[in-house]
Write a protein that holds these residues in place. Structure first.
Motif, PDB file in Angstrom:
ATOM      1  N   ALA A 153       0.812  -1.218   0.000  1.00 26.05           N
ATOM      2  CA  ALA A 153       0.000   0.000   0.000  1.00 26.05           C
ATOM      3  C   ALA A 153       0.842   1.263   0.000  1.00 26.05           C
ATOM      4  O   ALA A 153       0.444   2.290  -0.546  1.00 26.05           O
ATOM      5  CB  ALA A 153      -0.946   0.003   1.200  1.00 26.05           C
ATOM      6  N   ILE A 154       2.003   1.207   0.645  1.00 25.40           N
ATOM      7  CA  ILE A 154       2.886   2.370   0.739  1.00 25.40           C
ATOM      8  C   ILE A 154       4.288   1.933   0.362  1.00 25.40           C
ATOM      9  O   ILE A 154       4.785   0.919   0.866  1.00 25.40           O
ATOM     10  CB  ILE A 154       2.909   2.957   2.161  1.00 25.40           C
ATOM     11  CG1 ILE A 154       1.511   3.410   2.582  1.00 25.40           C
ATOM     12  CG2 ILE A 154       3.883   4.128   2.250  1.00 25.40           C
ATOM     13  CD1 ILE A 154       1.432   3.884   4.015  1.00 25.40           C
ATOM     14  N   ARG A 155       4.926   2.666  -0.532  1.00 24.22           N
ATOM     15  CA  ARG A 155       6.327   2.433  -0.854  1.00 24.22           C
ATOM     16  C   ARG A 155       7.160   3.463  -0.107  1.00 24.22           C
ATOM     17  O   ARG A 155       7.029   4.660  -0.343  1.00 24.22           O
ATOM     18  CB  ARG A 155       6.556   2.558  -2.363  1.00 24.22           C
ATOM     19  CG  ARG A 155       5.752   1.558  -3.194  1.00 24.22           C
ATOM     20  CD  ARG A 155       6.208   0.140  -2.934  1.00 24.22           C
ATOM     21  NE  ARG A 155       5.433  -0.803  -3.706  1.00 24.22           N
ATOM     22  CZ  ARG A 155       5.726  -1.187  -4.955  1.00 24.22           C
ATOM     23  NH1 ARG A 155       6.776  -0.666  -5.564  1.00 24.22           N
ATOM     24  NH2 ARG A 155       4.971  -2.072  -5.585  1.00 24.22           N
ATOM     25  N   PHE A 156       8.004   2.979   0.788  1.00 23.83           N
ATOM     26  CA  PHE A 156       8.844   3.880   1.559  1.00 23.83           C
ATOM     27  C   PHE A 156      10.036   4.305   0.711  1.00 23.83           C
ATOM     28  O   PHE A 156      10.763   3.456   0.203  1.00 23.83           O
ATOM     29  CB  PHE A 156       9.340   3.203   2.829  1.00 23.83           C
ATOM     30  CG  PHE A 156       8.307   3.059   3.904  1.00 23.83           C
ATOM     31  CD1 PHE A 156       8.443   3.731   5.104  1.00 23.83           C
ATOM     32  CD2 PHE A 156       7.191   2.261   3.727  1.00 23.83           C
ATOM     33  CE1 PHE A 156       7.506   3.612   6.112  1.00 23.83           C
ATOM     34  CE2 PHE A 156       6.237   2.128   4.715  1.00 23.83           C
ATOM     35  CZ  PHE A 156       6.395   2.809   5.911  1.00 23.83           C
ATOM     36  N   PRO A 157      10.257   5.599   0.526  1.00 21.43           N
ATOM     37  CA  PRO A 157      11.375   6.049  -0.301  1.00 21.43           C
ATOM     38  C   PRO A 157      12.722   5.619   0.276  1.00 21.43           C
ATOM     39  O   PRO A 157      12.893   5.545   1.496  1.00 21.43           O
ATOM     40  CB  PRO A 157      11.259   7.582  -0.288  1.00 21.43           C
ATOM     41  CG  PRO A 157       9.834   7.836   0.103  1.00 21.43           C
ATOM     42  CD  PRO A 157       9.463   6.717   1.026  1.00 21.43           C
ATOM     43  N   GLY A 158      13.657   5.334  -0.623  1.00 17.18           N
ATOM     44  CA  GLY A 158      15.001   4.994  -0.192  1.00 17.18           C
ATOM     45  C   GLY A 158      15.017   3.763   0.681  1.00 17.18           C
ATOM     46  O   GLY A 158      14.283   2.806   0.476  1.00 17.18           O
ATOM     47  N   ASP A 159      15.861   3.780   1.700  1.00 15.85           N
ATOM     48  CA  ASP A 159      16.027   2.640   2.598  1.00 15.85           C
ATOM     49  C   ASP A 159      15.321   2.874   3.931  1.00 15.85           C
ATOM     50  O   ASP A 159      15.679   2.286   4.945  1.00 15.85           O
ATOM     51  CB  ASP A 159      17.526   2.391   2.828  1.00 15.85           C
ATOM     52  CG  ASP A 159      17.787   1.016   3.435  1.00 15.85           C
ATOM     53  OD1 ASP A 159      17.011   0.095   3.149  1.00 15.85           O
ATOM     54  OD2 ASP A 159      18.750   0.880   4.205  1.00 15.85           O
ATOM     55  N   ILE A 160      14.312   3.718   3.927  1.00 11.95           N
ATOM     56  CA  ILE A 160      13.583   4.031   5.159  1.00 11.95           C
ATOM     57  C   ILE A 160      12.741   2.834   5.586  1.00 11.95           C
ATOM     58  O   ILE A 160      12.089   2.186   4.763  1.00 11.95           O
ATOM     59  CB  ILE A 160      12.691   5.261   4.955  1.00 11.95           C
ATOM     60  CG1 ILE A 160      13.566   6.502   4.804  1.00 11.95           C
ATOM     61  CG2 ILE A 160      11.720   5.449   6.095  1.00 11.95           C
ATOM     62  CD1 ILE A 160      12.791   7.753   4.553  1.00 11.95           C
ATOM     63  N   VAL A 219      17.656  11.195   3.105  1.00 11.19           N
ATOM     64  CA  VAL A 219      16.986  10.459   2.041  1.00 11.19           C
ATOM     65  C   VAL A 219      17.180  11.125   0.688  1.00 11.19           C
ATOM     66  O   VAL A 219      17.124  10.485  -0.356  1.00 11.19           O
ATOM     67  CB  VAL A 219      15.479  10.335   2.364  1.00 11.19           C
ATOM     68  CG1 VAL A 219      14.740   9.617   1.258  1.00 11.19           C
ATOM     69  CG2 VAL A 219      15.298   9.603   3.670  1.00 11.19           C
ATOM     70  N   SER A 220      17.460  12.435   0.663  1.00 14.75           N
ATOM     71  CA  SER A 220      17.511  13.178  -0.591  1.00 14.75           C
ATOM     72  C   SER A 220      18.473  12.596  -1.619  1.00 14.75           C
ATOM     73  O   SER A 220      18.107  12.448  -2.795  1.00 14.75           O
ATOM     74  CB  SER A 220      17.850  14.646  -0.325  1.00 14.75           C
ATOM     75  OG  SER A 220      16.795  15.280   0.360  1.00 14.75           O
ATOM     76  N   PRO A 221      19.715  12.241  -1.255  1.00 19.46           N
ATOM     77  CA  PRO A 221      20.611  11.685  -2.278  1.00 19.46           C
ATOM     78  C   PRO A 221      20.092  10.406  -2.924  1.00 19.46           C
ATOM     79  O   PRO A 221      20.190  10.235  -4.139  1.00 19.46           O
ATOM     80  CB  PRO A 221      21.913  11.437  -1.498  1.00 19.46           C
ATOM     81  CG  PRO A 221      21.858  12.378  -0.351  1.00 19.46           C
ATOM     82  CD  PRO A 221      20.413  12.453   0.025  1.00 19.46           C
ATOM     83  N   ALA A 222      19.518   9.508  -2.114  1.00 19.83           N
ATOM     84  CA  ALA A 222      18.992   8.259  -2.663  1.00 19.83           C
ATOM     85  C   ALA A 222      17.808   8.521  -3.590  1.00 19.83           C
ATOM     86  O   ALA A 222      17.690   7.911  -4.660  1.00 19.83           O
ATOM     87  CB  ALA A 222      18.587   7.313  -1.534  1.00 19.83           C
ATOM     88  N   LEU A 223      16.934   9.441  -3.201  1.00 18.28           N
ATOM     89  CA  LEU A 223      15.790   9.769  -4.058  1.00 18.28           C
ATOM     90  C   LEU A 223      16.252  10.434  -5.351  1.00 18.28           C
ATOM     91  O   LEU A 223      15.694  10.174  -6.428  1.00 18.28           O
ATOM     92  CB  LEU A 223      14.831  10.692  -3.311  1.00 18.28           C
ATOM     93  CG  LEU A 223      13.902  10.040  -2.300  1.00 18.28           C
ATOM     94  CD1 LEU A 223      13.050  11.098  -1.625  1.00 18.28           C
ATOM     95  CD2 LEU A 223      13.021   8.997  -2.952  1.00 18.28           C
ATOM     96  N   PHE A 224      17.257  11.279  -5.256  1.00 21.81           N
ATOM     97  CA  PHE A 224      17.773  11.942  -6.449  1.00 21.81           C
ATOM     98  C   PHE A 224      18.338  10.918  -7.435  1.00 21.81           C
ATOM     99  O   PHE A 224      18.069  10.986  -8.641  1.00 21.81           O
ATOM    100  CB  PHE A 224      18.847  12.952  -6.052  1.00 21.81           C
ATOM    101  CG  PHE A 224      19.429  13.697  -7.221  1.00 21.81           C
ATOM    102  CD1 PHE A 224      18.628  14.482  -8.037  1.00 21.81           C
ATOM    103  CD2 PHE A 224      20.784  13.602  -7.507  1.00 21.81           C
ATOM    104  CE1 PHE A 224      19.167  15.171  -9.121  1.00 21.81           C
ATOM    105  CE2 PHE A 224      21.333  14.284  -8.586  1.00 21.81           C
ATOM    106  CZ  PHE A 224      20.517  15.072  -9.390  1.00 21.81           C
TER     107      PHE A 224
END
Length: 325
Positions: A153-160, A219-224
């Motif tokens: 239902a939810i995809r957690f961004p990066g490795d969170i 999280v920003s670098p992984a999302l980028f």
């Protein structure tokens, strides 16, 4: 909260089914066995117990009380627990196929996995991926609403692995209001209305997670990097590539995507897309016999003149400057 049988009212509202009410003396040598056997007898397969371990004390007793409600495929539990430790999640583990949220009113539950921690403290909303094993410790007099969502239902961004927000945050307040409304009206809604309410709650959970990730600089670098990879794969094949489609694919909000590019890139999202298309177009101009107009159309520029102008601005020369005669 009055836990007598004639007062099944929860902070979420609605009618709640009594499921578990167990008291075990801490001094009982077989306290863990007694707890699990009573749990199975009271709830059966409707509410499986996680592996639980009670502390040994000379005085006092452990008590756990749970009332439950189901909002379509979303299990919701009103929980009270004294001090206890246990484990949850992971392949074959307790609630392995769920994302579990704790809305904590009193007390605290501390979760730990692979050197990471998440604390569901009083006054917070803690949304946690349960696809890997977590150890947990519940403090005495902990009262919480637990909500289960399907794992996808939810995809957690990066490795969170977990996101925590104060219950006073706007996204959390909106989620709690909708959850209370659905819980109070669930027995009156028809199938279509219940499905719409369920989907709205899931979207609000996604919004809560995304809003909190916005404030997580780690999280920003992984999302980028994830955004760059997604853009690179679709530069040629997707003429409608835009911030909305990129954000949807990464399971973040458009606001989060803008924020990440503001931190990690020299320009906005679509400026990055345009520059990468110009880079790829330039490589084709130098390695093929395609005309400038053909390359411009292939890389989704509106027309040849627009392409030439953008090309000159980026590279300081016209598209034909380095072509072999």
């Amino acid at each position: 909260m009055d836990w007598t049988d004639d007062a099944p009212v929860s902070p979420m509202g609605g009618a709640w089914r009594p499921m578990i009410d167990i008291t075990v003396p801490y001094a009982d040598a077989s306290r863990d066995h007694v707890l699990h056997s009573r749990w199975r007898r009271q709830a059966g397969d409707l509410l499986p117990a996680p592996p639980l371990t009670l502390p040994r004390r000379a005085e006092g007793a452990f008590r756990v009380r749970i009332r439950a409600q189901r909002l379509l495929d979303l299990p919701v539990e009103d929980q009270y627990s004294d001090a206890v430790a246990g484990a949850t999640g992971g392949p074959g583990g307790h609630l392995e196929n769920q994302i579990v949220t704790h809305i904590t009113f009193t007390g605290r539950t501390r979760f730990a996995t692979r050197g990471r921690q998440a604390v569901a403290a009083a006054g917070t909303v803690c949304v946690r991926r349960n696809d890997e094993p977590w150890d947990f410790e519940v403090a005495r007099d902990t009262r919480a609403i637990a909500v289960g969502l399907p794992a996808g239902a939810i995809r957690f961004p990066g490795d969170i692995r977990a996101v925590t927000a104060p219950q006073t945050a706007p996204a959390a307040r909106l989620l709690l209001a909708q959850l209370r409304l659905f819980a109070g009206l669930s027995e009156e809604l028809g199938p279509a209305g219940a499905t719409a309410a369920r989907n709205a709650i899931v979207e609000l959970f996604r919004g809560l997670v995304n809003d909190q990730v916005v404030d997580d600089r780690e999280v920003s670098p992984a999302l980028f990097e994830a955004a760059r990879g997604y853009i690179e794969d679709r530069l040629l094949d997707d003429p409608d590539l835009d911030p909305g489609s990129i954000a949807d694919a990464l399971h973040v909000s458009v606001r989060t995507l803008y924020r990440v590019f503001a931190e990690q890139a020299p320009g906005p999202v679509m400026a990055y897309v345009r520059e990468r298309r110009l880079d790829r177009a330039r490589a084709e101009l130098l390695s093929t016999r395609l005309t400038v107009s053909e390359v411009a159309a292939r890389w989704h520029f509106a027309d040849g003149s627009h392409f030439v102008k953008a090309y000159r601005k980026r590279f300081g020369e016209v598209p034909t400057a380095r072509r072999k005669p």
